[in-house]
Motif scaffolding. Structure first.
Motif, PDB file in Angstrom:
ATOM      1  N   ARG A  34       0.845  -1.200   0.000  1.00 47.89           N
ATOM      2  CA  ARG A  34       0.000   0.000   0.000  1.00 47.89           C
ATOM      3  C   ARG A  34       0.875   1.243   0.000  1.00 47.89           C
ATOM      4  O   ARG A  34       1.963   1.267   0.539  1.00 47.89           O
ATOM      5  N   ASP A  75      -0.099   7.808 -15.729  1.00 52.57           N
ATOM      6  CA  ASP A  75       0.115   6.360 -15.713  1.00 52.57           C
ATOM      7  C   ASP A  75       1.444   6.076 -16.400  1.00 52.57           C
ATOM      8  O   ASP A  75       2.092   6.996 -16.926  1.00 52.57           O
ATOM      9  N   ASP A 117      -2.923   5.670 -10.522  1.00 54.83           N
ATOM     10  CA  ASP A 117      -3.411   4.400  -9.995  1.00 54.83           C
ATOM     11  C   ASP A 117      -2.597   4.038  -8.753  1.00 54.83           C
ATOM     12  O   ASP A 117      -1.867   4.872  -8.232  1.00 54.83           O
ATOM     13  N   ARG A 118      -2.720   2.839  -8.277  1.00 57.36           N
ATOM     14  CA  ARG A 118      -2.051   2.449  -7.025  1.00 57.36           C
ATOM     15  C   ARG A 118      -0.666   1.859  -7.238  1.00 57.36           C
ATOM     16  O   ARG A 118      -0.163   1.119  -6.393  1.00 57.36           O
ATOM     17  N   CYS A 175      -6.587   6.437  -7.416  1.00 58.23           N
ATOM     18  CA  CYS A 175      -7.807   5.709  -7.763  1.00 58.23           C
ATOM     19  C   CYS A 175      -8.037   4.583  -6.757  1.00 58.23           C
ATOM     20  O   CYS A 175      -7.115   4.151  -6.058  1.00 58.23           O
ATOM     21  N   ASP A 176      -9.265   4.117  -6.718  1.00 58.26           N
ATOM     22  CA  ASP A 176      -9.563   2.936  -5.919  1.00 58.26           C
ATOM     23  C   ASP A 176      -8.847   1.749  -6.553  1.00 58.26           C
ATOM     24  O   ASP A 176      -8.612   1.738  -7.766  1.00 58.26           O
ATOM     25  N   PRO A 177      -8.489   0.721  -5.752  1.00 59.27           N
ATOM     26  CA  PRO A 177      -7.809  -0.444  -6.325  1.00 59.27           C
ATOM     27  C   PRO A 177      -8.635  -1.085  -7.442  1.00 59.27           C
ATOM     28  O   PRO A 177      -9.855  -1.188  -7.352  1.00 59.27           O
ATOM     29  N   LYS A 178      -7.937  -1.481  -8.488  1.00 57.31           N
ATOM     30  CA  LYS A 178      -8.538  -2.174  -9.635  1.00 57.31           C
ATOM     31  C   LYS A 178      -9.678  -1.382 -10.253  1.00 57.31           C
ATOM     32  O   LYS A 178     -10.700  -1.934 -10.639  1.00 57.31           O
ATOM     33  N   SER A 179      -9.515  -0.071 -10.376  1.00 55.09           N
ATOM     34  CA  SER A 179     -10.541   0.807 -10.949  1.00 55.09           C
ATOM     35  C   SER A 179      -9.937   1.750 -11.995  1.00 55.09           C
ATOM     36  O   SER A 179      -9.943   2.973 -11.830  1.00 55.09           O
ATOM     37  N   PRO A 180      -9.404   1.209 -13.096  1.00 56.10           N
ATOM     38  CA  PRO A 180      -8.747   2.069 -14.084  1.00 56.10           C
ATOM     39  C   PRO A 180      -9.693   3.058 -14.748  1.00 56.10           C
ATOM     40  O   PRO A 180      -9.261   4.091 -15.250  1.00 56.10           O
ATOM     41  N   TRP A 181     -10.982   2.771 -14.767  1.00 56.89           N
ATOM     42  CA  TRP A 181     -11.938   3.696 -15.402  1.00 56.89           C
ATOM     43  C   TRP A 181     -12.007   5.038 -14.684  1.00 56.89           C
ATOM     44  O   TRP A 181     -12.517   6.001 -15.227  1.00 56.89           O
ATOM     45  N   GLU A 202      -6.477   6.297 -19.707  1.00 57.16           N
ATOM     46  CA  GLU A 202      -6.571   4.944 -20.272  1.00 57.16           C
ATOM     47  C   GLU A 202      -6.833   5.018 -21.777  1.00 57.16           C
ATOM     48  O   GLU A 202      -6.245   4.257 -22.547  1.00 57.16           O
TER      49      GLU A 202
END
Length: 188
Positions: free
Chosen positions: A16, A42, A98-99, A120-126, A132
Protein backbone atom coordinates in the motif's frame (compact mmCIF):
# COMPACT_ATOMS: atom_id res chain seq x y z
CA UNK A 1 3.76 -23.63 14.18
CA UNK A 2 4.52 -23.75 10.47
CA UNK A 3 4.38 -20.54 8.45
CA UNK A 4 4.77 -19.59 4.84
CA UNK A 5 8.20 -18.33 3.95
CA UNK A 6 6.41 -15.17 2.78
CA UNK A 7 4.61 -14.71 6.10
CA UNK A 8 6.48 -11.51 7.04
CA UNK A 9 5.38 -9.89 3.78
CA UNK A 10 1.70 -10.43 4.53
CA UNK A 11 1.30 -7.44 6.78
CA UNK A 12 -1.74 -5.22 6.55
CA UNK A 13 0.08 -2.34 4.86
CA UNK A 14 2.22 -4.44 2.48
CA UNK A 15 1.96 -3.09 -1.05
CA UNK A 16 0.00 0.00 0.00
CA UNK A 17 1.04 3.56 -0.59
CA UNK A 18 1.33 5.43 2.68
CA UNK A 19 -0.78 8.56 3.18
CA UNK A 20 -2.54 8.07 -0.16
CA UNK A 21 -5.36 10.57 -0.72
CA UNK A 22 -8.38 8.86 -2.28
CA UNK A 23 -9.91 10.02 -5.55
CA UNK A 24 -13.14 10.59 -3.62
CA UNK A 25 -11.42 13.61 -2.00
CA UNK A 26 -10.45 15.15 -5.34
CA UNK A 27 -12.08 18.57 -5.96
CA UNK A 28 -15.44 18.54 -7.74
CA UNK A 29 -13.97 20.82 -10.43
CA UNK A 30 -11.78 17.90 -11.52
CA UNK A 31 -14.72 15.54 -11.77
CA UNK A 32 -16.89 17.67 -14.06
CA UNK A 33 -13.96 18.85 -16.21
CA UNK A 34 -15.13 22.46 -15.88
CA UNK A 35 -11.74 23.83 -14.83
CA UNK A 36 -8.46 23.00 -16.59
CA UNK A 37 -5.43 21.83 -14.66
CA UNK A 38 -6.47 18.42 -13.36
CA UNK A 39 -4.25 15.69 -14.79
CA UNK A 40 -4.32 11.89 -14.96
CA UNK A 41 -1.12 9.88 -15.13
CA UNK A 42 0.11 6.36 -15.71
CA UNK A 43 3.00 4.37 -17.15
CA UNK A 44 3.06 2.36 -20.34
CA UNK A 45 5.57 -0.46 -20.27
CA UNK A 46 7.62 -2.21 -22.90
CA UNK A 47 10.19 -4.96 -22.98
CA UNK A 48 13.56 -4.80 -21.20
CA UNK A 49 12.06 -2.87 -18.25
CA UNK A 50 11.34 0.17 -20.43
CA UNK A 51 8.64 2.69 -19.51
CA UNK A 52 7.07 5.98 -20.57
CA UNK A 53 5.13 8.22 -18.19
CA UNK A 54 1.91 9.53 -19.72
CA UNK A 55 0.07 12.62 -18.46
CA UNK A 56 -3.32 13.75 -19.79
CA UNK A 57 -5.17 16.93 -18.82
CA UNK A 58 -8.80 16.05 -18.12
CA UNK A 59 -10.57 19.02 -19.71
CA UNK A 60 -8.52 19.48 -22.89
CA UNK A 61 -7.12 15.91 -23.28
CA UNK A 62 -3.68 17.53 -23.74
CA UNK A 63 -0.91 14.89 -23.57
CA UNK A 64 2.61 15.05 -22.15
CA UNK A 65 5.06 12.14 -22.29
CA UNK A 66 8.23 11.57 -20.26
CA UNK A 67 11.01 9.10 -21.00
CA UNK A 68 11.91 6.97 -17.98
CA UNK A 69 15.09 5.01 -17.30
CA UNK A 70 13.32 2.80 -14.76
CA UNK A 71 10.09 2.25 -12.89
CA UNK A 72 11.45 2.99 -9.40
CA UNK A 73 9.74 5.75 -7.46
CA UNK A 74 12.72 8.14 -7.52
CA UNK A 75 13.03 8.02 -11.32
CA UNK A 76 9.29 8.44 -11.90
CA UNK A 77 8.86 11.26 -9.38
CA UNK A 78 11.87 13.16 -10.79
CA UNK A 79 10.43 12.91 -14.32
CA UNK A 80 7.00 14.08 -13.14
CA UNK A 81 8.53 17.04 -11.31
CA UNK A 82 10.37 18.08 -14.50
CA UNK A 83 7.11 17.84 -16.49
CA UNK A 84 5.17 19.85 -13.90
CA UNK A 85 7.70 22.71 -14.03
CA UNK A 86 7.10 23.10 -17.78
CA UNK A 87 3.57 24.42 -17.21
CA UNK A 88 2.10 27.49 -15.51
CA UNK A 89 0.96 26.63 -11.97
CA UNK A 90 -2.63 27.51 -12.90
CA UNK A 91 -2.63 24.65 -15.42
CA UNK A 92 -1.41 21.97 -13.03
CA UNK A 93 -3.66 21.69 -9.97
CA UNK A 94 -3.94 17.96 -9.28
CA UNK A 95 -2.69 14.60 -10.49
CA UNK A 96 -4.67 11.35 -10.33
CA UNK A 97 -2.71 8.09 -10.49
CA UNK A 98 -3.41 4.40 -10.00
CA UNK A 99 -2.05 2.45 -7.03
CA UNK A 100 1.31 1.62 -8.64
CA UNK A 101 4.33 1.56 -6.36
CA UNK A 102 6.10 4.01 -8.66
CA UNK A 103 4.17 6.74 -6.84
CA UNK A 104 5.21 5.63 -3.34
CA UNK A 105 7.09 8.93 -2.91
CA UNK A 106 4.11 11.07 -3.96
CA UNK A 107 4.65 13.39 -1.01
CA UNK A 108 8.01 14.51 -2.44
CA UNK A 109 6.24 15.33 -5.73
CA UNK A 110 3.62 17.37 -3.85
CA UNK A 111 6.29 19.25 -1.86
CA UNK A 112 8.32 20.04 -4.99
CA UNK A 113 5.37 21.16 -7.13
CA UNK A 114 2.53 22.08 -4.75
CA UNK A 115 0.33 19.66 -6.76
CA UNK A 116 -1.87 17.28 -4.77
CA UNK A 117 -1.81 13.62 -5.85
CA UNK A 118 -5.02 11.54 -5.68
CA UNK A 119 -5.15 7.78 -6.04
CA UNK A 120 -7.81 5.71 -7.76
CA UNK A 121 -9.56 2.94 -5.92
CA UNK A 122 -7.81 -0.44 -6.33
CA UNK A 123 -8.54 -2.17 -9.63
CA UNK A 124 -10.54 0.81 -10.95
CA UNK A 125 -8.75 2.07 -14.08
CA UNK A 126 -11.94 3.70 -15.40
CA UNK A 127 -11.47 6.40 -12.75
CA UNK A 128 -8.67 7.70 -15.01
CA UNK A 129 -10.60 7.25 -18.26
CA UNK A 130 -8.90 10.01 -20.25
CA UNK A 131 -5.50 8.51 -19.49
CA UNK A 132 -6.57 4.94 -20.27
CA UNK A 133 -7.98 6.09 -23.63
CA UNK A 134 -4.81 8.01 -24.43
CA UNK A 135 -2.64 5.02 -23.53
CA UNK A 136 -4.66 3.03 -26.07
CA UNK A 137 -3.95 5.69 -28.72
CA UNK A 138 -0.25 5.66 -27.78
CA UNK A 139 -0.06 1.94 -28.52
CA UNK A 140 -0.45 2.88 -32.21
CA UNK A 141 3.00 4.49 -31.89
CA UNK A 142 4.49 2.19 -29.24
CA UNK A 143 3.09 -1.35 -29.72
CA UNK A 144 3.04 -3.79 -26.81
CA UNK A 145 6.06 -6.04 -26.64
CA UNK A 146 8.50 -3.46 -28.01
CA UNK A 147 11.46 -1.84 -26.30
CA UNK A 148 10.43 1.70 -25.34
CA UNK A 149 13.94 2.72 -24.28
CA UNK A 150 14.98 3.16 -27.94
CA UNK A 151 12.79 6.27 -28.22
CA UNK A 152 14.34 9.61 -27.30
CA UNK A 153 12.52 12.37 -25.42
CA UNK A 154 12.43 14.28 -28.73
CA UNK A 155 10.56 11.37 -30.34
CA UNK A 156 8.12 11.26 -27.39
CA UNK A 157 7.55 15.02 -27.77
CA UNK A 158 6.82 14.52 -31.49
CA UNK A 159 4.28 11.76 -30.74
CA UNK A 160 2.64 13.92 -28.06
CA UNK A 161 2.47 16.80 -30.56
CA UNK A 162 0.76 14.53 -33.12
CA UNK A 163 -1.81 13.40 -30.55
CA UNK A 164 -2.37 16.96 -29.37
CA UNK A 165 -3.01 18.12 -32.94
CA UNK A 166 -5.50 15.31 -33.66
CA UNK A 167 -9.10 16.55 -33.64
CA UNK A 168 -11.39 14.82 -31.15
CA UNK A 169 -15.14 14.36 -31.34
CA UNK A 170 -15.39 14.77 -27.56
CA UNK A 171 -13.86 18.27 -27.93
CA UNK A 172 -16.32 19.37 -30.63
CA UNK A 173 -13.76 18.45 -33.32
CA UNK A 174 -11.15 20.78 -31.88
CA UNK A 175 -7.72 19.42 -31.08
CA UNK A 176 -6.34 19.16 -27.54
CA UNK A 177 -3.66 21.70 -28.53
CA UNK A 178 -6.32 24.23 -29.55
CA UNK A 179 -8.26 23.74 -26.31
CA UNK A 180 -5.08 23.91 -24.22
CA UNK A 181 -4.04 27.12 -26.00
CA UNK A 182 -7.41 28.63 -25.11
CA UNK A 183 -6.77 27.80 -21.44
CA UNK A 184 -3.27 29.34 -21.57
CA UNK A 185 -4.65 32.47 -23.28
CA UNK A 186 -7.35 32.84 -20.62
CA UNK A 187 -4.59 33.04 -17.98
CA UNK A 188 -2.83 35.92 -19.74
Amino acid sequence: MRRSRHHTQKTEDHGRITDAVSISERPASAEDRAVPGHWEGDLISGTNNSHIATLVERRTRYVMLAKLNGKDTETVINALIRQAHKLPKELYKSLTWDRGKEMADHQRFTLATDIEVYFCDPKSPWQRGSNENTNGLLRQYFPKGTDLSVHSQAKLNAVARQLNERQRKTLGFYSPAEKFSECVASLG
